[in-house]
Scaffold this motif. Sequence first.
Motif: not given
Lengths: 223, 223
Positions: B125-126, B133, B128-130, B219, B217, B119-122
């Motif tokens: 940052e701006e 996830i 991203r939403h919890d 996760v 990780l 998720y973080k790589f794809r």
Amino acid sequence: MAKDMTLLWGSGSPPCWRVQIMLEEKQLQGYNQKLLSFEKKEHKSQEVLDMNPRGQLPSFKCGKHILNESYAACFFLENQYKSQGNKLIPDSPDAQALMYQRMFEVLTLGQKMLDLVAYKFRVPEEERHDSAIQRNKEALTAELKLWEGYLNKTDSCLAGKEFTLADVVFFPVIAVIFRFGLSSESHPALAKYYNSLKDRASIKATWPPHWQEPPELDVMKTI
Amino acid sequence: MAKDMTLLWGSGSPPCWRVQIMLEEKQLQGYNQKLLSFEKKEHKSQEVLDMNPRGQLPSFKCGKHILNESYAACFFLENQYKSQGNKLIPDSPDAQALMYQRMFEVLTLGQKMLDLVAYKFRVPEEERHDSAIQRNKEALTAELKLWEGYLNKTDSCLAGKEFTLADVVFFPVIAVIFRFGLSSESHPALAKYYNSLKDRASIKATWPPHWQEPPELDVMKTI
């Protein structure tokens, strides 16, 4: 034997269309079929869930075998009906390697197409970003450029002169992309390919019925 | 013949690992290979781009044939080396249908795994939403429940007793999921499958080298 097969499908879905084209190519007409509506969420009905626990279309049963994944159905039907209808896996190692490679590259193209076309259906409103739509557009533009290059180098079909499994899985995706407005002028090789195959018997016989109406989207116009 | 093959790969990537397992299964050891670093972005190097215009690993050349898609490499190698090493497509229609169906369902599992792990790589940052996830986590949880059910019903391998292409493509995905912390207690059938295959010769010989270090990780712990 086709009487022993059941296909639950949705109009305009590339995975459904692949199975339909495949059944035509292998002369397996006369199978049981039922057109379901994505809009009415019929793909989440008990009838579908009984065959396909993810609630997706196509749901396909071939005798006692469940083959809901379109690629799985294509490979299985080709293997079980090798000498019936058209032969769709070439013998020559050159054409075979190219067929396999393109077949699985289609998954990337299909994903990038969906990321753009289905953005609103897949991403809740509060999580949507114009920057994501723009990035998806750029990704699909670059992807289509690759395919334009591939088709510039082949004779008529994806893996050479003959129509193969690669075309069965690719054509429905490229047809959706043209339906949603892709410019033929800026993609002449893709347009030539599309036009040369759209009247092929297996494709014409299975053309998505709701495509008689004009499309609701023209999201590919800016690609 | 294996001297005529070149594999550019990255450690821990399921698509790369599939091709490596496949080459072992077909007794095609001795191929040219080069381990590249995703971290150093070596998959975007000119060497890779020359074989694979998307700049992805694996990049695989078999003689003059380019087979960068892991499924394409698996099918081609099995077809070209039918009587060498282990036979990986069963003859029986029952096992064959199940093998194809599971093989292509693995793509869904792999996608859901990546949606969470990468998720973080794809996603910038701006964007991203919890909530995204959380949704990805729920989707993978439901997906793994399906596979747990499938494995509860089979004998040792995915399509029955024999190790097939379905296992070649599935094992690397499930191994990544266990590496990132999936609980064996709550997934006993998956754990049994994983433990029964992790010492298979083809898998042991190709175990990701960087997995000697602990994972970054965990996760999957909350799945």
